[in-house]
Design an enzyme around this catalytic site. Structure first.
Site, mmCIF file in Angstrom:
data_model
loop_
_atom_site.group_PDB
_atom_site.id
_atom_site.type_symbol
_atom_site.label_atom_id
_atom_site.label_comp_id
_atom_site.label_asym_id
_atom_site.label_seq_id
_atom_site.Cartn_x
_atom_site.Cartn_y
_atom_site.Cartn_z
ATOM 1 N N SER A 1 6.623 9.866 11.955
ATOM 2 C CA SER A 1 5.569 9.483 11.014
ATOM 3 C C SER A 1 6.062 9.604 9.580
ATOM 4 O O SER A 1 6.497 10.674 9.149
ATOM 5 C CB SER A 1 4.351 10.385 11.231
ATOM 6 O OG SER A 1 3.564 10.430 10.063
ATOM 7 N N LYS B 1 0.832 -1.208 0.000
ATOM 8 C CA LYS B 1 0.000 0.000 0.000
ATOM 9 C C LYS B 1 0.866 1.257 0.000
ATOM 10 O O LYS B 1 0.643 2.176 -0.791
ATOM 11 C CB LYS B 1 -0.890 -0.059 1.248
ATOM 12 C CG LYS B 1 -1.976 0.953 1.326
ATOM 13 C CD LYS B 1 -3.099 0.469 2.238
ATOM 14 C CE LYS B 1 -2.780 0.654 3.703
ATOM 15 N NZ LYS B 1 -2.816 2.058 4.144
ATOM 16 N N SER B 2 1.874 1.294 0.876
ATOM 17 C CA SER B 2 2.708 2.504 0.982
ATOM 18 C C SER B 2 3.439 2.787 -0.329
ATOM 19 O O SER B 2 3.508 3.932 -0.787
ATOM 20 C CB SER B 2 3.755 2.328 2.090
ATOM 21 O OG SER B 2 3.130 2.330 3.338
ATOM 22 N N ARG C 1 -6.498 1.719 18.020
ATOM 23 C CA ARG C 1 -6.174 0.289 17.904
ATOM 24 C C ARG C 1 -5.728 -0.345 19.221
ATOM 25 O O ARG C 1 -5.802 -1.567 19.352
ATOM 26 C CB ARG C 1 -5.125 0.068 16.798
ATOM 27 C CG ARG C 1 -5.727 0.269 15.428
ATOM 28 C CD ARG C 1 -4.745 -0.014 14.312
ATOM 29 N NE ARG C 1 -5.406 0.172 13.028
ATOM 30 C CZ ARG C 1 -4.775 0.438 11.895
ATOM 31 N NH1 ARG C 1 -3.461 0.541 11.877
ATOM 32 N NH2 ARG C 1 -5.448 0.584 10.781
ATOM 33 N N GLN D 1 4.167 9.429 7.032
ATOM 34 C CA GLN D 1 3.209 10.248 6.283
ATOM 35 C C GLN D 1 3.563 11.724 6.409
ATOM 36 O O GLN D 1 3.554 12.470 5.419
ATOM 37 C CB GLN D 1 1.794 9.992 6.795
ATOM 38 C CG GLN D 1 1.339 8.552 6.537
ATOM 39 C CD GLN D 1 -0.041 8.267 7.071
ATOM 40 O OE1 GLN D 1 -0.662 9.124 7.714
ATOM 41 N NE2 GLN D 1 -0.536 7.069 6.818
ATOM 42 N N ASP E 1 1.800 -0.832 11.918
ATOM 43 C CA ASP E 1 0.504 -1.376 11.500
ATOM 44 C C ASP E 1 0.307 -2.822 11.947
ATOM 45 O O ASP E 1 -0.784 -3.367 11.810
ATOM 46 C CB ASP E 1 0.362 -1.281 9.978
ATOM 47 C CG ASP E 1 0.266 0.172 9.530
ATOM 48 O OD1 ASP E 1 -0.204 1.009 10.313
ATOM 49 O OD2 ASP E 1 0.676 0.461 8.393
ATOM 50 N N ARG F 1 -8.970 12.205 12.432
ATOM 51 C CA ARG F 1 -7.546 11.922 12.690
ATOM 52 C C ARG F 1 -6.710 13.209 12.627
ATOM 53 O O ARG F 1 -7.079 14.159 11.924
ATOM 54 C CB ARG F 1 -7.053 10.871 11.685
ATOM 55 C CG ARG F 1 -7.748 9.532 11.908
ATOM 56 C CD ARG F 1 -7.328 8.484 10.924
ATOM 57 N NE ARG F 1 -5.905 8.194 11.022
ATOM 58 C CZ ARG F 1 -5.252 7.431 10.155
ATOM 59 N NH1 ARG F 1 -5.886 6.894 9.132
ATOM 60 N NH2 ARG F 1 -3.967 7.209 10.300
HETATM 61 C C1 S3P Z 1 2.301 4.908 6.118
HETATM 62 C C2 S3P Z 1 2.859 5.250 7.295
HETATM 63 C C3 S3P Z 1 2.396 4.759 8.606
HETATM 64 C C4 S3P Z 1 1.374 3.637 8.505
HETATM 65 C C5 S3P Z 1 0.420 3.817 7.374
HETATM 66 C C6 S3P Z 1 1.147 3.991 6.049
HETATM 67 C C7 S3P Z 1 2.874 5.440 4.874
HETATM 68 O O1 S3P Z 1 1.843 5.849 9.277
HETATM 69 O O2 S3P Z 1 0.657 3.494 9.708
HETATM 70 O O3 S3P Z 1 -0.444 2.696 7.271
HETATM 71 O O4 S3P Z 1 2.605 4.889 3.792
HETATM 72 O O5 S3P Z 1 3.617 6.432 4.947
HETATM 73 P P1 S3P Z 1 2.799 6.911 10.039
HETATM 74 O O6 S3P Z 1 4.231 6.588 9.715
HETATM 75 O O7 S3P Z 1 2.424 8.229 9.530
HETATM 76 O O8 S3P Z 1 2.505 6.645 11.487
#
Ligand code: S3P
Length: 426
Positions: free
Chosen positions: A163, A21-22, A341, A165, A310, A118
């Protein structure tokens, strides 16, 4: 939809989970703003990754899909005709925000009820420091986000959370800024953005916990997306906790910033072999074979948490089958995901008979309690639904999981794969 799962007598099989996914989000977003055309193979089929494709199309990118193959014709983003909807996807919202912050037009970014609850202040604050005109509900903390368009400047910024993200949002904004953007991370999080930026010609430099980027255009890159280790984790845990199991999970991305789940399970004594290591498009890939194991409790915390963030719910399930008390700590971020969670893991595994104590930033799980099937609630959270599905294979009797369809946010064929694994052993 409610899923019904019965205790499995044996678990046998070979599974290839969907594309990561990432990496899929990044391949789509980065190529959509790059200068030219690229092909993505094995693109993540989940609803989150489709939200990203929809938004990049609305921003002017040419996107054609054929199964899990995606051809992206990129260019500078153009003003969307409507509000952009990221659905349930935090990664979509936070990464796309980095693109919109520096774009010369007005745009609005929203999501479903979970995503609108969020925290977005963590991106709004630094984007404003970069000069972005961005507004958000509740004093700049909650989506919808409104971008006014304008010029950005590079900043030096100490990130309050590890994070990926947030990091990726600011690195994307940094491409459109004047001058260098330098980020200091409290701990390393997944580095797919840094790897792909480099492959696309961006000037990105990593030095310990510091990562910096200089402004510039990206050149397109073809990507073959490996299978998602976060999806593989369900089958690894199922196999190592079950007394009669052997499961092979193929083509899994084993980027070290994502393999905390392997480290944690191996520290618990899990029999997981990592074979056929290879590299696909700059990302390490391997086949993983997991077998029935005698597990011991462990401690999971600190810098390890971002590397398995995750996988905490399914690791908590594994801890129910380990001898001793497993302590998961430094994991308060888990409360800010698609659901809280820590709370939902505690509530639902306790319903099945697990011995769990919830702390402010984690869980203490004492293994050895017998799990008995029950009616479980997934809180509309894909990772909780899948964790409870695996719990159903391991518990005695019959388990039901509410809103089981939420698995399709990241893993649309999850329940079919679960049936195949359990059925093959029947
Ligand atoms: C992700 C980063 C993670 C993860 C998310 C996907 C990404 O979140 O929980 O499912 O693709 O950058 P954070 O690193 O922001 O906590």
């Amino acid at each position: 939809m409610q899923a019904t799962v019965r205790h499995a007598a044996r678990l046998r099989g070979s599974i290839t989970p969907p594309g990561d996914k990432s990496i899929s989000h990044r391949a789509a977003i980065f190529n959509a703003i790059a200068d030219g055309e690229a092909r993505i193979e094995n693109y993540g089929p989940g609803a989150d990754c489709l939200s990203t494709l929809r938004i990049m199309r609305a921003l002017g990118a040419g996107i054609e899909t054929d199964g899990t193959s995606v051809v992206v014709r990129g260019g500078l983003p153009t003003e969307p005709g409507d509000v952009l909807d990221a659905g349930n996807s935090g990664t979509t919202m936070r990464l796309v925000a980095g693109v919109l912050a520096g774009a010369p037009f007005m745009s609005v970014l929203t999501g479903d009820a979970s995503l609108r609850s969020r925290p977005m202040g963590r991106i709004v604050e630094p984007l404003r420091l970069m000069g972005a005109r961005v507004e958000a509900r509740q004093d700049g903390t909650l989506a919808p986000l409104v971008f006014g368009g304008g010029a950005l400047r590079g900043i030096r910024y100490r990130m309050p959370v590890a994070s990926a993200q947030l990091k990726s949002c600011l690195l994307l904004a940094g491409l459109f800024a004047d001058g260098e953007t330098v980020l200091e991370q409290p701990a390393l999080s997944r580095d797919h953005t840094e790897l792909m930026f480099r492959a696309m010609g961006a000037e990105v430099v990593e030095d310990g916990l510091t990562v910096s980027v200089k402004p510039g255009r990206l050149t397109p890159v073809d990507v073959v997306v490996p299978a998602d280790i976060s999806s593989a984790a369900y089958w690894l845990v199922a196999a190592v906790c079950h007394p009669d199991a052997e499961v092979v999970v193929r083509g899994v991305g084993v980027n070290p910033s994502r393999t905390g789940v392997l480290d944690a399970l191996q520290a618990m004594g899990a029999d997981i072999r990592i074979e056929n290591r290879r590299s696909e498009g700059g990302e390490p890939v391997a086949d993983l074979t997991a077998r029935s194991s005698k597990l011991e409790a462990t401690e999971i915390g600190g810098d390890m948490i971002p590397r398995l963030v995750d996988e905490v719910p399914v690791l908590a399930l594994a801890a129910c089958f380990a001898k001793g008390t497993t302590h998961i700590k430094d994991a308060a971020e888990l409360r800010l995901k698609e659901s809280d969670r820590l709370r939902v893991t505690n509530r639902e595994l306790t319903r099945l008979g697990a011995h769990i104590e919830e702390t402010a930033d984690g869980l203490r799980i004492t293994g050895g309690a017998k799990l008995t099937g029950a009616a479980c609630r997934s809180a509309n959270d894909h990772r909780m639904a899948m964790t409870l599905g695996v719990a159903g294979l391991l518990a005695s009797g019959k388990t039901t999981v509410s809103s089981a369809e939420s698995a399709s946010v990241s893993y649309p064929t999850f329940w079919d794969d679960l049936d195949a694994l359990a059925g093959a052993g029947a």
